[in-house]
Design a protein around this motif. Sequence first.
Motif, PDB file in Angstrom:
ATOM      1  N   LYS A   1      -0.437   3.964  -4.688  1.00  0.00           N
ATOM      2  CA  LYS A   1       0.307   5.034  -4.016  1.00  0.00           C
ATOM      3  C   LYS A   1      -0.064   5.113  -2.540  1.00  0.00           C
ATOM      4  N   ALA A   2      -1.334   4.917  -2.211  1.00  0.00           N
ATOM      5  CA  ALA A   2      -1.754   4.953  -0.810  1.00  0.00           C
ATOM      6  C   ALA A   2      -1.128   3.814  -0.015  1.00  0.00           C
ATOM      7  N   LEU A   3      -1.080   2.621  -0.614  1.00  0.00           N
ATOM      8  CA  LEU A   3      -0.491   1.480   0.074  1.00  0.00           C
ATOM      9  C   LEU A   3       1.008   1.680   0.302  1.00  0.00           C
ATOM     10  N   ILE A   4       1.709   2.147  -0.728  1.00  0.00           N
ATOM     11  CA  ILE A   4       3.148   2.373  -0.590  1.00  0.00           C
ATOM     12  C   ILE A   4       3.417   3.526   0.369  1.00  0.00           C
ATOM     13  N   SER A   5       2.619   4.601   0.267  1.00  0.00           N
ATOM     14  CA  SER A   5       2.812   5.762   1.134  1.00  0.00           C
ATOM     15  C   SER A   5       2.656   5.408   2.601  1.00  0.00           C
ATOM     16  N   TYR A   6       1.767   4.472   2.885  1.00  0.00           N
ATOM     17  CA  TYR A   6       1.579   4.057   4.275  1.00  0.00           C
ATOM     18  C   TYR A   6       2.898   3.579   4.871  1.00  0.00           C
ATOM     19  N   TRP A   7       3.605   2.725   4.136  1.00  0.00           N
ATOM     20  CA  TRP A   7       4.854   2.171   4.662  1.00  0.00           C
ATOM     21  C   TRP A   7       5.974   3.206   4.651  1.00  0.00           C
TER      22      TRP A   7
ATOM     23  N   PRO B   1     -14.238   6.929  -2.303  1.00  0.00           N
ATOM     24  CA  PRO B   1     -15.224   6.797  -1.224  1.00  0.00           C
ATOM     25  C   PRO B   1     -15.494   5.337  -0.877  1.00  0.00           C
ATOM     26  N   GLY B   2     -15.564   5.056   0.418  1.00  0.00           N
ATOM     27  CA  GLY B   2     -15.849   3.708   0.894  1.00  0.00           C
ATOM     28  C   GLY B   2     -14.624   2.837   1.065  1.00  0.00           C
ATOM     29  N   GLU B   3     -13.437   3.346   0.674  1.00  0.00           N
ATOM     30  CA  GLU B   3     -12.211   2.557   0.793  1.00  0.00           C
ATOM     31  C   GLU B   3     -11.332   3.111   1.909  1.00  0.00           C
ATOM     32  N   ARG B   4     -10.636   2.204   2.583  1.00  0.00           N
ATOM     33  CA  ARG B   4      -9.763   2.603   3.679  1.00  0.00           C
ATOM     34  C   ARG B   4      -8.640   1.591   3.817  1.00  0.00           C
ATOM     35  N   LEU B   5      -7.588   1.979   4.526  1.00  0.00           N
ATOM     36  CA  LEU B   5      -6.520   1.055   4.866  1.00  0.00           C
ATOM     37  C   LEU B   5      -6.749   0.531   6.276  1.00  0.00           C
ATOM     38  N   ARG B   6      -6.470  -0.747   6.458  1.00  0.00           N
ATOM     39  CA  ARG B   6      -6.608  -1.365   7.781  1.00  0.00           C
ATOM     40  C   ARG B   6      -5.526  -2.408   7.956  1.00  0.00           C
TER      41      ARG B   6
ATOM     42  N   PHE C   1      -3.574  -5.048  -1.047  1.00  0.00           N
ATOM     43  CA  PHE C   1      -2.697  -5.083   0.126  1.00  0.00           C
ATOM     44  C   PHE C   1      -1.260  -4.756  -0.278  1.00  0.00           C
ATOM     45  N   ALA C   2      -0.446  -4.484   0.735  1.00  0.00           N
ATOM     46  CA  ALA C   2       0.992  -4.286   0.553  1.00  0.00           C
ATOM     47  C   ALA C   2       1.712  -4.852   1.762  1.00  0.00           C
ATOM     48  N   LEU C   3       2.781  -5.614   1.513  1.00  0.00           N
ATOM     49  CA  LEU C   3       3.593  -6.187   2.578  1.00  0.00           C
ATOM     50  C   LEU C   3       4.903  -5.420   2.713  1.00  0.00           C
ATOM     51  N   PHE C   4       5.473  -5.470   3.920  1.00  0.00           N
ATOM     52  CA  PHE C   4       6.711  -4.765   4.252  1.00  0.00           C
ATOM     53  C   PHE C   4       7.573  -5.711   5.077  1.00  0.00           C
ATOM     54  N   ARG C   5       8.813  -5.969   4.623  1.00  0.00           N
ATOM     55  CA  ARG C   5       9.658  -6.923   5.345  1.00  0.00           C
ATOM     56  C   ARG C   5      11.131  -6.551   5.219  1.00  0.00           C
ATOM     57  N   ARG C   6      11.909  -7.121   6.131  1.00  0.00           N
ATOM     58  CA  ARG C   6      13.349  -6.946   6.085  1.00  0.00           C
ATOM     59  C   ARG C   6      13.906  -7.624   4.837  1.00  0.00           C
ATOM     60  N   PHE C   7      14.886  -6.985   4.220  1.00  0.00           N
ATOM     61  CA  PHE C   7      15.581  -7.585   3.081  1.00  0.00           C
ATOM     62  C   PHE C   7      16.900  -6.863   2.924  1.00  0.00           C
ATOM     63  N   GLY C   8      17.975  -7.635   2.812  1.00  0.00           N
ATOM     64  CA  GLY C   8      19.288  -7.035   2.664  1.00  0.00           C
ATOM     65  C   GLY C   8      19.596  -6.121   3.827  1.00  0.00           C
ATOM     66  N   ASP C   9      20.128  -4.927   3.536  1.00  0.00           N
ATOM     67  CA  ASP C   9      20.454  -3.992   4.605  1.00  0.00           C
ATOM     68  C   ASP C   9      19.348  -2.961   4.816  1.00  0.00           C
TER      69      ASP C   9
ATOM     70  N   ILE D   1      -0.520  -4.293   5.279  1.00  0.00           N
ATOM     71  CA  ILE D   1      -1.628  -3.351   5.356  1.00  0.00           C
ATOM     72  C   ILE D   1      -2.619  -3.715   4.253  1.00  0.00           C
ATOM     73  N   ALA D   2      -3.893  -3.702   4.581  1.00  0.00           N
ATOM     74  CA  ALA D   2      -4.935  -4.112   3.641  1.00  0.00           C
ATOM     75  C   ALA D   2      -5.693  -2.901   3.125  1.00  0.00           C
ATOM     76  N   LEU D   3      -6.140  -2.998   1.891  1.00  0.00           N
ATOM     77  CA  LEU D   3      -7.046  -2.023   1.293  1.00  0.00           C
ATOM     78  C   LEU D   3      -8.450  -2.615   1.358  1.00  0.00           C
ATOM     79  N   ASP D   4      -9.333  -1.929   2.052  1.00  0.00           N
ATOM     80  CA  ASP D   4     -10.672  -2.436   2.329  1.00  0.00           C
ATOM     81  C   ASP D   4     -11.710  -1.531   1.669  1.00  0.00           C
ATOM     82  N   ARG D   5     -12.716  -2.158   1.012  1.00  0.00           N
ATOM     83  CA  ARG D   5     -13.827  -1.407   0.437  1.00  0.00           C
ATOM     84  C   ARG D   5     -15.130  -1.940   0.998  1.00  0.00           C
ATOM     85  N   ASP D   6     -15.730  -1.162   1.873  1.00  0.00           N
ATOM     86  CA  ASP D   6     -17.016  -1.547   2.479  1.00  0.00           C
ATOM     87  C   ASP D   6     -16.966  -2.949   3.073  1.00  0.00           C
TER      88      ASP D   6
END
Length: 290
Positions: free
Chosen positions: A224-230, A145-150, A197-205, A186-191
């Motif tokens: 898991k929520a951060l990884i699942s987002y991507w 409760p009180g946490e969200r991704l943004r 956070f989790a970053l996503f970028r090009r790498f290799g193929d 993507i950031a994990l925000d609490r109130d």
Amino acid sequence: MPDSNNRDVVEYRAFTLDDIPAGHALSMSVKWRHRADDWRFAARLGRGFAAVDAQGALIGTALAWQFGESAATLGMFIVSPEHQRQGIGRALLDRLIAAHPSRMLLSHVSNEGRHLCEERGFTRIDTIHQHQGAAFQPPLVSLPPGERLRPIGAKDTLRLADLATRATGMDRTKVMPHLLDVASGIALDRDGELIGFALFRRFGDGHVIGPVIAPESPDQSRAKALISYWLALNAGMFVRVDTPLRYGLSAWLEGQGLPLVDTIEQMALNGTPSTDSSLTQFALTSQALW
């Protein structure tokens, strides 16, 4: 200077940005997935050594990345297949160690390189599981409760660097802006407070998810929520995640369509990182940059 211990004349010099095309070709010869852009990103942030043969051709590389005044990571250790088992890798490692005499040194090491590092005093601190594959649509993961991704915003950089520094035990202030130049986040925000956070970028193929940093929870739900987002956003694309064994994400990643493809050792010399126990880095930025 020539190294008389090798069958062929080998010289060692500083690695330069002009070596990137040859470095990329060298990594392709040992079946690494790196693009030339991946080499440019790594080389611009680090420094290291090149081994060249009598004709001046690049036959070996080793780089280091400094974090603050007390730590450095080592990586991009490559010796051409035609020149392996001639002491070139050993000579490159020795030069990196000598260039950073007062720093804690951290490296990810294959089974083949583990004995060499142990001879130099490195000790094992963890095992890394490399997962990769075509990402499938993952299940939704509930947050407390009180946490969200943004989305990550321009004003978040200093906070991201602080979280990464605390989670890794290394100063990430300088590397974070460079990562954000090439990655989405993507950031994990609490109130209203950014707590992960989790970053996503090009790498290799394909693409890499990392770093993934969050407060630890009994069921790893935040990671898991951060990884699942991507994964959900990039279903069907080739994705890679490198995760420490001790955090227990491997079985879950397998279930999301990312099989375990490799295992490497995490090793340290001159101490180990002092991390904030309230934060965990569930996935690496890369095996070179941690």
